[in-house]
Design a protein around this motif. Structure first.
Motif, PDB file in Angstrom:
ATOM      1  N   LEU A 152       0.843  -1.184   0.000  1.00  0.00           N
ATOM      2  CA  LEU A 152       0.000   0.000   0.000  1.00  0.00           C
ATOM      3  C   LEU A 152       0.879   1.235   0.000  1.00  0.00           C
ATOM      4  O   LEU A 152       1.904   1.281   0.689  1.00  0.00           O
ATOM      5  CB  LEU A 152      -0.916  -0.004   1.235  1.00  0.00           C
ATOM      6  CG  LEU A 152      -1.798   1.227   1.449  1.00  0.00           C
ATOM      7  CD1 LEU A 152      -3.254   0.796   1.692  1.00  0.00           C
ATOM      8  CD2 LEU A 152      -1.316   2.031   2.665  1.00  0.00           C
ATOM      9  N   THR A 153       0.498   2.239  -0.790  1.00  0.00           N
ATOM     10  CA  THR A 153       1.170   3.527  -0.786  1.00  0.00           C
ATOM     11  C   THR A 153       0.253   4.561  -0.155  1.00  0.00           C
ATOM     12  O   THR A 153      -0.914   4.674  -0.538  1.00  0.00           O
ATOM     13  CB  THR A 153       1.533   3.965  -2.217  1.00  0.00           C
ATOM     14  OG1 THR A 153       2.446   3.022  -2.784  1.00  0.00           O
ATOM     15  CG2 THR A 153       2.183   5.331  -2.219  1.00  0.00           C
ATOM     16  N   THR A 154       0.761   5.311   0.819  1.00  0.00           N
ATOM     17  CA  THR A 154      -0.068   6.244   1.580  1.00  0.00           C
ATOM     18  C   THR A 154       0.736   7.496   1.922  1.00  0.00           C
ATOM     19  O   THR A 154       1.969   7.464   1.959  1.00  0.00           O
ATOM     20  CB  THR A 154      -0.568   5.583   2.879  1.00  0.00           C
ATOM     21  OG1 THR A 154      -1.272   6.550   3.676  1.00  0.00           O
ATOM     22  CG2 THR A 154       0.582   5.023   3.709  1.00  0.00           C
ATOM     23  N   ASN A 155       0.026   8.586   2.192  1.00  0.00           N
ATOM     24  CA  ASN A 155       0.703   9.781   2.684  1.00  0.00           C
ATOM     25  C   ASN A 155       0.895   9.735   4.194  1.00  0.00           C
ATOM     26  O   ASN A 155       1.520  10.632   4.768  1.00  0.00           O
ATOM     27  CB  ASN A 155      -0.027  11.067   2.256  1.00  0.00           C
ATOM     28  CG  ASN A 155      -1.456  11.140   2.776  1.00  0.00           C
ATOM     29  OD1 ASN A 155      -1.796  10.638   3.839  1.00  0.00           O
ATOM     30  ND2 ASN A 155      -2.326  11.807   2.008  1.00  0.00           N
ATOM     31  N   GLY A 156       0.357   8.710   4.838  1.00  0.00           N
ATOM     32  CA  GLY A 156       0.575   8.504   6.264  1.00  0.00           C
ATOM     33  C   GLY A 156      -0.368   9.246   7.177  1.00  0.00           C
ATOM     34  O   GLY A 156      -0.367   9.011   8.394  1.00  0.00           O
ATOM     35  N   SER A 157      -1.188  10.115   6.653  1.00  0.00           N
ATOM     36  CA  SER A 157      -2.028  10.965   7.504  1.00  0.00           C
ATOM     37  C   SER A 157      -3.042  10.178   8.325  1.00  0.00           C
ATOM     38  O   SER A 157      -3.445  10.610   9.402  1.00  0.00           O
ATOM     39  CB  SER A 157      -2.752  12.012   6.644  1.00  0.00           C
ATOM     40  OG  SER A 157      -3.612  11.379   5.700  1.00  0.00           O
ATOM     41  N   LEU A 158      -3.461   9.034   7.827  1.00  0.00           N
ATOM     42  CA  LEU A 158      -4.476   8.228   8.515  1.00  0.00           C
ATOM     43  C   LEU A 158      -3.915   6.900   9.024  1.00  0.00           C
ATOM     44  O   LEU A 158      -4.677   6.045   9.485  1.00  0.00           O
ATOM     45  CB  LEU A 158      -5.650   7.956   7.567  1.00  0.00           C
ATOM     46  CG  LEU A 158      -6.359   9.199   7.025  1.00  0.00           C
ATOM     47  CD1 LEU A 158      -7.394   8.810   5.976  1.00  0.00           C
ATOM     48  CD2 LEU A 158      -7.014   9.990   8.147  1.00  0.00           C
ATOM     49  N   LEU A 159      -2.598   6.745   8.966  1.00  0.00           N
ATOM     50  CA  LEU A 159      -1.978   5.469   9.331  1.00  0.00           C
ATOM     51  C   LEU A 159      -1.602   5.472  10.817  1.00  0.00           C
ATOM     52  O   LEU A 159      -0.456   5.668  11.193  1.00  0.00           O
ATOM     53  CB  LEU A 159      -0.750   5.199   8.463  1.00  0.00           C
ATOM     54  CG  LEU A 159      -0.111   3.814   8.596  1.00  0.00           C
ATOM     55  CD1 LEU A 159      -1.099   2.708   8.264  1.00  0.00           C
ATOM     56  CD2 LEU A 159       1.123   3.716   7.703  1.00  0.00           C
ATOM     57  N   SER A 160      -2.586   5.251  11.655  1.00  0.00           N
ATOM     58  CA  SER A 160      -2.363   5.145  13.095  1.00  0.00           C
ATOM     59  C   SER A 160      -1.851   3.756  13.436  1.00  0.00           C
ATOM     60  O   SER A 160      -1.848   2.851  12.591  1.00  0.00           O
ATOM     61  CB  SER A 160      -3.668   5.403  13.848  1.00  0.00           C
ATOM     62  OG  SER A 160      -4.618   4.383  13.520  1.00  0.00           O
ATOM     63  N   ALA A 161      -1.444   3.565  14.691  1.00  0.00           N
ATOM     64  CA  ALA A 161      -1.000   2.243  15.131  1.00  0.00           C
ATOM     65  C   ALA A 161      -2.128   1.229  14.993  1.00  0.00           C
ATOM     66  O   ALA A 161      -1.906   0.084  14.586  1.00  0.00           O
ATOM     67  CB  ALA A 161      -0.514   2.321  16.575  1.00  0.00           C
ATOM     68  N   GLN A 162      -3.363   1.644  15.329  1.00  0.00           N
ATOM     69  CA  GLN A 162      -4.508   0.729  15.235  1.00  0.00           C
ATOM     70  C   GLN A 162      -4.789   0.360  13.771  1.00  0.00           C
ATOM     71  O   GLN A 162      -5.055  -0.800  13.447  1.00  0.00           O
ATOM     72  CB  GLN A 162      -5.750   1.370  15.861  1.00  0.00           C
ATOM     73  CG  GLN A 162      -5.647   1.608  17.359  1.00  0.00           C
ATOM     74  CD  GLN A 162      -4.845   2.852  17.718  1.00  0.00           C
ATOM     75  OE1 GLN A 162      -4.461   3.644  16.840  1.00  0.00           O
ATOM     76  NE2 GLN A 162      -4.587   3.028  19.008  1.00  0.00           N
ATOM     77  N   MET A 163      -4.725   1.357  12.894  1.00  0.00           N
ATOM     78  CA  MET A 163      -4.954   1.089  11.473  1.00  0.00           C
ATOM     79  C   MET A 163      -3.881   0.166  10.913  1.00  0.00           C
ATOM     80  O   MET A 163      -4.178  -0.785  10.175  1.00  0.00           O
ATOM     81  CB  MET A 163      -4.988   2.401  10.685  1.00  0.00           C
ATOM     82  CG  MET A 163      -5.053   2.224   9.177  1.00  0.00           C
ATOM     83  SD  MET A 163      -6.585   1.412   8.626  1.00  0.00           S
ATOM     84  CE  MET A 163      -7.736   2.789   8.784  1.00  0.00           C
ATOM     85  N   ALA A 164      -2.626   0.415  11.251  1.00  0.00           N
ATOM     86  CA  ALA A 164      -1.541  -0.428  10.761  1.00  0.00           C
ATOM     87  C   ALA A 164      -1.730  -1.874  11.208  1.00  0.00           C
ATOM     88  O   ALA A 164      -1.500  -2.811  10.433  1.00  0.00           O
ATOM     89  CB  ALA A 164      -0.198   0.110  11.247  1.00  0.00           C
ATOM     90  N   HIS A 165      -2.156  -2.063  12.440  1.00  0.00           N
ATOM     91  CA  HIS A 165      -2.378  -3.419  12.947  1.00  0.00           C
ATOM     92  C   HIS A 165      -3.511  -4.105  12.185  1.00  0.00           C
ATOM     93  O   HIS A 165      -3.401  -5.287  11.820  1.00  0.00           O
ATOM     94  CB  HIS A 165      -2.703  -3.372  14.444  1.00  0.00           C
ATOM     95  CG  HIS A 165      -3.043  -4.698  15.030  1.00  0.00           C
ATOM     96  ND1 HIS A 165      -2.093  -5.683  15.259  1.00  0.00           N
ATOM     97  CD2 HIS A 165      -4.239  -5.233  15.407  1.00  0.00           C
ATOM     98  CE1 HIS A 165      -2.685  -6.754  15.762  1.00  0.00           C
ATOM     99  NE2 HIS A 165      -3.982  -6.510  15.857  1.00  0.00           N
TER     100      HIS A 165
END
Length: 416
Positions: free
Chosen positions: A179-192
């Motif tokens: 996945l390619t992302t700007n990281g703005s919504l990539l929280s620890a919970q989302m990553a898990h």
């Protein structure tokens, strides 16, 4: 094009890699994309593929399940198809845009003066559903795709994206989902959640460690520290190694090359320095704003000696370099100054279901219409193989011949 191999395949019956560069295009290729009146097919995949696909009456099932069919004679084996385009390039990677929306307005991709608050993005009903994406991805896998990358826009704006990832991870033959992302919504919970669903790797965009420079480039005042938090969240969830994409534009952020390299050296993360590209027509691209890959490597190697290392797989777009002290590696992507069209094995699916065979393409092939008009899998396979067999794209090699105002799809529409 599906090229049928002989019934008996010897150890040397296929050449490694791509079997020929663009310059060695063989005139003997023929293209027949019209569906023929024949029974549905079983497509047996490449030599390394662990399974076959049976397309029977519009359904798909694994070869191992064929014993349960009431009439196995309705499925016919086609021996090991090799899907290549007009220049012998295989189909291996599929990039899937799940939305055309983004919460950044990066100046090299979605400049605010073009994509303002009143810009008409696609309505929800125009987007491919997760089920439609999964169905198409399964057919692409039958034609040789092994890697899927989810893009946008910003893909994490698409609600419940982990559901799609879970479905994609169950497709036989798919070896890698990224996945390619700007990281703005990539929280620890989302990553898990993404990792649990089956995502293997993440690429995060970060164009500078200088807050003023970065916020100017993303044009929504998003701070650097939150992207760094996202990178850490991805690594902690096991989505590693994390790749960091930095688009370098002369006069804007070339002074950030060394700080970026220094910060991520020894972390296990890989920074990829990318030439400013003329994707789309909205970013005001000029050649004099391109910092060449060679210049970027030279700048970094003066600080820390570098040595080139071979690609991990055929078709890899980034040239890789290892630090001489073994504190990691970097990559450079040189789509402008050193084209890699001859090994490009990527197809791109836009969020509304158009298939593009080049990042710099102008018109896509409408697959959504065929899906929603009721085409069965056999018919769709014929369409996909026909499109790829006719593929002759090599824009980056012919850039100087392209018209200055030639129409090209915007990067946010099909992902980078």
């Amino acid at each position: 094009m599906i090229r049928r191999a002989p019934d008996t395949i010897t150890a040397d019956a296929r050449k490694p890699g791509y079997g020929g560069k663009i310059a060695r295009h063989r005139q003997s290729h023929t293209f027949d994309t019209k569906p023929t009146a024949r029974p549905p097919m079983v497509l047996t995949l490449t030599d390394t593929s662990p399974y076959d696909i049976c397309v029977r009456n519009g359904t798909q099932r694994n070869e191992r399940d064929l014993s349960g069919l009431s009439d196995q004679r309705s499925c016919y084996r086609e021996v090991r198809p090799m899907i290549t385009d007009a220049f012998d390039r295989p189909l291996r990677d599929l990039r899937v845009s799940v939305t055309d929306r983004c919460n950044f307005r990066c100046t090299y991709c979605m400049p605010r003066d073009v994509f303002g608050a009143d810009h008409p993005f696609l309505p929800r009903e125009a987007l491919l559903t997760f089920e439609e994406i999964t169905r198409l991805a399964s057919l692409f896998a039958a034609l040789g795709v092994r890697k899927i990358r989810l893009t946008g826009g910003e893909p994490l704006l698409r609600t419940n994206l982990e559901r799609l990832i879970e479905s994609l991870s169950e497709i036989p033959g798919i070896e890698d989902i990224a996945l390619t992302t700007n990281g703005s919504l990539l929280s620890a919970q989302m990553a898990h959640r993404l990792k649990t669903a089956g995502l293997r790797r993440v690429t995060v965009s970060l164009d500078s460690l200088d807050d003023q420079v970065f916020q100017s480039m993303n044009d929504v005042s998003f701070p650097v520290h939150r992207v760094l938090d996202a990178i850490q969240a991805a690594a902690s969830a096991g989505l590693a190694p994390v790749k960091i994409n930095m688009v370098v534009k002369r006069g804007v952020n070339e002074d950030s090359i060394i700080p970026m390299a220094r910060y991520f050296r020894g972390t296990g993360h890989i920074v990829r320095f990318i030439e400013f590209m003329d994707v789309g027509t909205a970013n005001g691209w000029r050649l004099d704003e391109v910092v060449s890959a060679a210049e970027m490597v030279s700048v970094i190697s003066r600080e820390w000696p570098l040595s080139p290392i071979p690609p991990e797989r055929p078709g890899e777009v980034a040239a890789r370099y290892r630090y001489a002290d073994n504190l990691g590696e970097i990559g450079v992507i040189s789509a402008v100054t050193h084209a890699f069209c001859d090994s490009c094995n990527r197809a791109r699916l836009s969020s509304e279901g158009k298939l593009f065979t080049c990042l710099f393409g102008s018109e896509g092939f409408d697959l959504r219409r065929r899906l929603r008009d009721g085409a069965n899998d056999g018919e769709l396979l014929q369409v996909l193989s026909g499109i790829w067999s006719k593929r002759r794209d090599r824009y980056s090699e012919l850039r100087s011949q392209a018209g200055k105002n030639s129409k090209k799809v915007e990067m946010f529409h099909i992902g980078g």
